[in-house]
Design a protein around this motif. Structure first.
Motif, PDB file in Angstrom:
ATOM      1  N   TYR A  23     -50.866  33.423  -0.164  1.00 26.00           N
ATOM      2  CA  TYR A  23     -52.173  33.432  -0.811  1.00 26.00           C
ATOM      3  C   TYR A  23     -52.504  32.042  -1.359  1.00 26.00           C
ATOM      4  N   SER A  24     -53.773  31.673  -1.272  1.00 26.83           N
ATOM      5  CA  SER A  24     -54.229  30.389  -1.810  1.00 26.83           C
ATOM      6  C   SER A  24     -55.288  30.591  -2.884  1.00 26.83           C
ATOM      7  N   ALA A  25     -55.405  31.825  -3.366  1.00 25.37           N
ATOM      8  CA  ALA A  25     -56.336  32.143  -4.448  1.00 25.37           C
ATOM      9  C   ALA A  25     -55.769  33.301  -5.259  1.00 25.37           C
ATOM     10  N   SER A 109     -46.489  33.085  -2.320  1.00 23.55           N
ATOM     11  CA  SER A 109     -46.182  33.969  -1.199  1.00 23.55           C
ATOM     12  C   SER A 109     -45.386  35.164  -1.712  1.00 23.55           C
ATOM     13  N   VAL A 110     -45.571  36.280  -1.045  1.00 19.72           N
ATOM     14  CA  VAL A 110     -44.882  37.518  -1.413  1.00 19.72           C
ATOM     15  C   VAL A 110     -44.295  38.129  -0.152  1.00 19.72           C
ATOM     16  N   THR A 111     -43.046  38.550  -0.234  1.00 21.43           N
ATOM     17  CA  THR A 111     -42.408  39.320   0.825  1.00 21.43           C
ATOM     18  C   THR A 111     -41.861  40.590   0.188  1.00 21.43           C
ATOM     19  N   VAL A 112     -42.123  41.720   0.812  1.00 22.25           N
ATOM     20  CA  VAL A 112     -41.547  42.975   0.348  1.00 22.25           C
ATOM     21  C   VAL A 112     -40.791  43.615   1.509  1.00 22.25           C
ATOM     22  N   CYS A 113     -39.684  44.228   1.175  1.00 23.04           N
ATOM     23  CA  CYS A 113     -38.914  45.020   2.142  1.00 23.04           C
ATOM     24  C   CYS A 113     -38.978  46.463   1.674  1.00 23.04           C
ATOM     25  N   TYR A 114     -39.109  47.369   2.631  1.00 19.96           N
ATOM     26  CA  TYR A 114     -39.312  48.769   2.274  1.00 19.96           C
ATOM     27  C   TYR A 114     -38.967  49.650   3.467  1.00 19.96           C
TER      28      TYR A 114
END
Length: 117
Positions: A23-25, A109-114
């Motif tokens: 994301y940049s905002a 940045s976001v990373t999710v594992c599920y």
């Protein structure tokens, strides 16, 4: 000659998946993982966040209506980050999506594992 059987153990859930977004905002109630089918839940196992700017990020369920906070506000300094692994996965309400909200943090940045089940 004797015959031997072998058990195979999977190291990950057969419905395991991950999602990553940059994301940049600033983001408000932004979906990261779409809602699964009726009767199916998302089980959150890991969250990884890297922030280039100071601020906070909250992980939430149901970005469309009544948001429920899943992971409380994570505060970051410039160039901060975190990696969370849950020994007991966090189960979301069936047929609800997984999303994020940020404040001030506008370059992250976001990373999710599920898995779903």
């Amino acid at each position: 000659m004797p015959q031997y059987s072998q058990n195979v153990v999977a190291e990950r859930h057969p419905n395991a998946a991950s999602a990553t977004a940059n994301y940049s905002a600033v983001q408000t109630n932004t979906a990261l993982v779409s809602a699964p089918a009726a009767g199916v839940s998302i089980y959150l196992t890991d969250v990884i966040i890297s922030a280039n700017a100071a601020g906070y990020v909250t992980v939430e369920e149901d970005t469309a209506s009544a948001q429920t906070v899943i992971v409380e506000r994570l505060n970051f300094a410039d160039d901060g980050g975190c990696s969370l692994t849950f020994s007991q996965p966090i189960k979301l309400t069936a047929a609800k999506n997984l999303g994020i909200t940020s404040s001030t943090t506008d370059d992250f940045s976001v990373t999710v594992c599920y898995y779903t089940e």
